[in-house]
Enzyme design. Structure first.
Site, short mmCIF file in Angstrom:
data_model
loop_
_atom_site.label_atom_id
_atom_site.label_comp_id
_atom_site.label_asym_id
_atom_site.label_seq_id
_atom_site.Cartn_x
_atom_site.Cartn_y
_atom_site.Cartn_z
N ARG A 1 19.02 101.09 35.02
CA ARG A 1 19.23 102.50 35.38
C ARG A 1 19.24 103.36 34.13
O ARG A 1 18.71 104.48 34.12
CB ARG A 1 20.53 102.65 36.18
CG ARG A 1 20.66 104.00 36.90
CD ARG A 1 21.43 105.01 36.11
NE ARG A 1 22.66 104.43 35.63
CZ ARG A 1 23.17 104.72 34.45
NH1 ARG A 1 22.57 105.56 33.62
NH2 ARG A 1 24.30 104.15 34.04
N SER B 1 29.91 111.18 15.08
CA SER B 1 29.91 112.34 15.98
C SER B 1 29.53 111.87 17.38
O SER B 1 28.37 111.82 17.74
CB SER B 1 28.90 113.38 15.48
OG SER B 1 28.84 114.47 16.37
N GLU C 1 27.70 109.10 27.79
CA GLU C 1 27.57 110.36 28.54
C GLU C 1 28.94 110.98 28.80
O GLU C 1 29.20 111.58 29.84
CB GLU C 1 26.83 110.17 29.88
CG GLU C 1 25.65 109.25 29.85
CD GLU C 1 24.51 109.73 28.98
OE1 GLU C 1 24.67 110.77 28.31
OE2 GLU C 1 23.46 109.06 28.95
N GLY C 2 29.85 110.84 27.83
CA GLY C 2 31.20 111.37 27.95
C GLY C 2 32.18 110.29 28.34
O GLY C 2 32.06 109.68 29.40
N THR C 3 33.15 110.03 27.48
CA THR C 3 34.16 109.02 27.77
C THR C 3 35.03 109.47 28.94
O THR C 3 35.04 110.65 29.32
CB THR C 3 35.06 108.78 26.55
OG1 THR C 3 35.81 109.99 26.28
CG2 THR C 3 34.24 108.40 25.33
N ILE D 1 21.21 104.88 20.58
CA ILE D 1 20.12 105.58 21.25
C ILE D 1 19.33 104.59 22.11
O ILE D 1 18.61 103.72 21.59
CB ILE D 1 19.20 106.26 20.22
CG1 ILE D 1 20.02 107.11 19.26
CG2 ILE D 1 18.13 107.08 20.94
CD1 ILE D 1 20.88 108.17 19.91
N PHE E 1 16.52 110.06 23.32
CA PHE E 1 17.29 111.30 23.19
C PHE E 1 18.31 111.10 22.09
O PHE E 1 19.26 110.33 22.24
CB PHE E 1 17.97 111.59 24.53
CG PHE E 1 18.67 112.91 24.65
CD1 PHE E 1 17.98 114.04 25.07
CD2 PHE E 1 20.03 113.01 24.41
CE1 PHE E 1 18.64 115.25 25.23
CE2 PHE E 1 20.71 114.21 24.57
CZ PHE E 1 20.01 115.34 24.99
#
Length: 396
Positions: free
Chosen positions: A102, A148, A375-377, A175, A141
């Site tokens: 996915r 960071s 994609e955000g913790t 990445i 991406f």
């Protein structure tokens, strides 16, 4: 007097009959992706996971392109223009096999292609999107850096003007698809704020290093991108990109795919546990007849169906143009946690067998550790929800 109507007993694999609410086109997409994933991917994914790679990423990209899942929610340029729910269903069916598969589709379509679609020039869209939709070109991406992650605004990658050109220097980390990509969407700080750039990966000064020794998301290619004096023409800039909101809007698209994808991972673990409990005998009978086993299965089916309801509702909001990014944060925060609970319980129910690749549960369990982070913790999404309900930001 006629006998009262008796509703059918719930389907153990779709307890709330959520799939009965799907439109015909949505069911067709679900079935097409499920059939392909079950036939072509599932028999091999344990081997790929054990080997720690995808053996033929370009062949897989072409197959996904033929299936129509790359950028399927985008309009034009060879993309299908499907509904948000249809795209979510595709993510669910792919992640029911493995999160890495996915991720391959999400990074290509919801990150790289979406960035070009949203912020690119007409020339950039025409040059890249049809090839990427067909799986003839692979994108990545580049936002996260070694220092960071949750605070992308502190990125150190810089892009400076040199005459008509841009020169990029910096490092990106974690990445997906980086080592096999034909083009990288790289975000860099400029004198005018954070901007996006299209970097063909054969550009001098660009290097992608595959990250090895991962214990999670092993059936996926993860890379470090190093840019040293990468010189690009002026038209490499994504002209519509402006500030940190640009890459974050792409991340929101990828997060939406996760909201659905983890339902697939949870469903696969629950289904494996249900089958195992019915066939594994101890103390003279199947363990499915034990009270503690039934409690575990009841909690699993609850989590799977509640997560499915959440994904479907957010998808319907998205198709109606009413989905706020906080809705997606709630979906990722809740659904990933639910999938983790299901995977852990399924692993426990399988006993010692649960730690082997003969069964899918531990593979999904460790994959979900990565899904909970990227994609955000979970902490970032908790703060996003907290800000939405209190009106007070706790990020600083």
């Amino acid at each position: 007097m006629t006998a009262p109507h008796r509703p059918a007993a719930p389907d153990p694999h779709d307890f709330l009959a959520l799939d009965s609410t799907l439109a015909e086109e949505e069911r067709d997409i679900r079935d097409t992706v499920r059939d392909y994933a079950t036939r072509e991917l599932l028999p091999h994914v344990a081997e790929w996971f054990e080997a720690g790679t995808l053996p033929d990423p370009r062949g897989l990209a072409k197959a996904f392109g033929d299936l129509g899942v790359f950028g399927m929610h985008l309009e034009g340029y060879g993309c299908a223009g499907a509904s948000a729910v249809a795209y979510g269903l595709a993510c669910r069916e792919l992640e029911a096999v493995d999160s890495g598969l996915r991720s391959f589709v999400s990074v290509q379509g919801s990150l790289a292609m979406a960035a070009i679609h949203k912020f690119g020039s007409e020339e950039q869209k025409t040059a890249w999107l049809p090839r990427m939709a067909a799986g003839e070109a692979i994108g990545c991406f580049g936002l996260t850096e070694p220092d960071s992650g949750s605070d992308p605004g502190s990125m150190r990658t810089r892009a400076r003007r040199d005459g008509a050109d841009w020169v990029l220097d910096g490092t990106k980390m974690w990445i997906t698809n980086g080592s096999v990509a034909d083009v990288a969407v790289v975000w860099a700080a400029t004198d005018d704020g954070i901007r996006g750039f299209l970097v063909p990966t054969d550009t001098p000064g660009f290097q992608a290093n595959t990250i090895h020794r991962k214990l999670s998301l092993r059936a996926s290619i993860t890379s470090e991108l190093v840019l040293e004096g990468v010189r690009l023409p002026g038209d490499a800039l994504l002209p519509g990109s402006a500030g940190l909101g640009s890459p974050l809007s792409c991340l929101n698209e990828a997060r939406y795919g996760i909201v659905w994808g983890v339902v697939g991972a949870a469903r696969a673990c629950y289904a494996a546990a249900l089958e195992y409990a019915a066939t594994r005998e101890q103390f003279g009978g199947p363990i499915a007849g034990f009270q503690l086993t039934q409690r575990k299965l009841a909690e699993m089916v609850l989590d799977v169906n509640q997560a499915g309801l959440t994904a479907l509702r957010i998808g319907r909001l998205k198709d109606a143009g009413a989905c706020h990014h906080n809705h997606v944060s709630l979906g990722k925060f809740g659904n990933v946690a639910a999938a983790q609970r299901v995977a852990r319980a399924a692993r426990s129910l399988h006993g010692a067998n649960g730690i082997t690749l003969e069964y899918p549960v531990m593979r999904h369990m460790v994959n979900l550790e990565t899904v909970a982070t990227y994609e955000g913790t979970e902490e970032i999404h908790a703060l996003s929800i907290g800000q939405a309900v209190t009106g007070v930001s706790a990020f600083r």
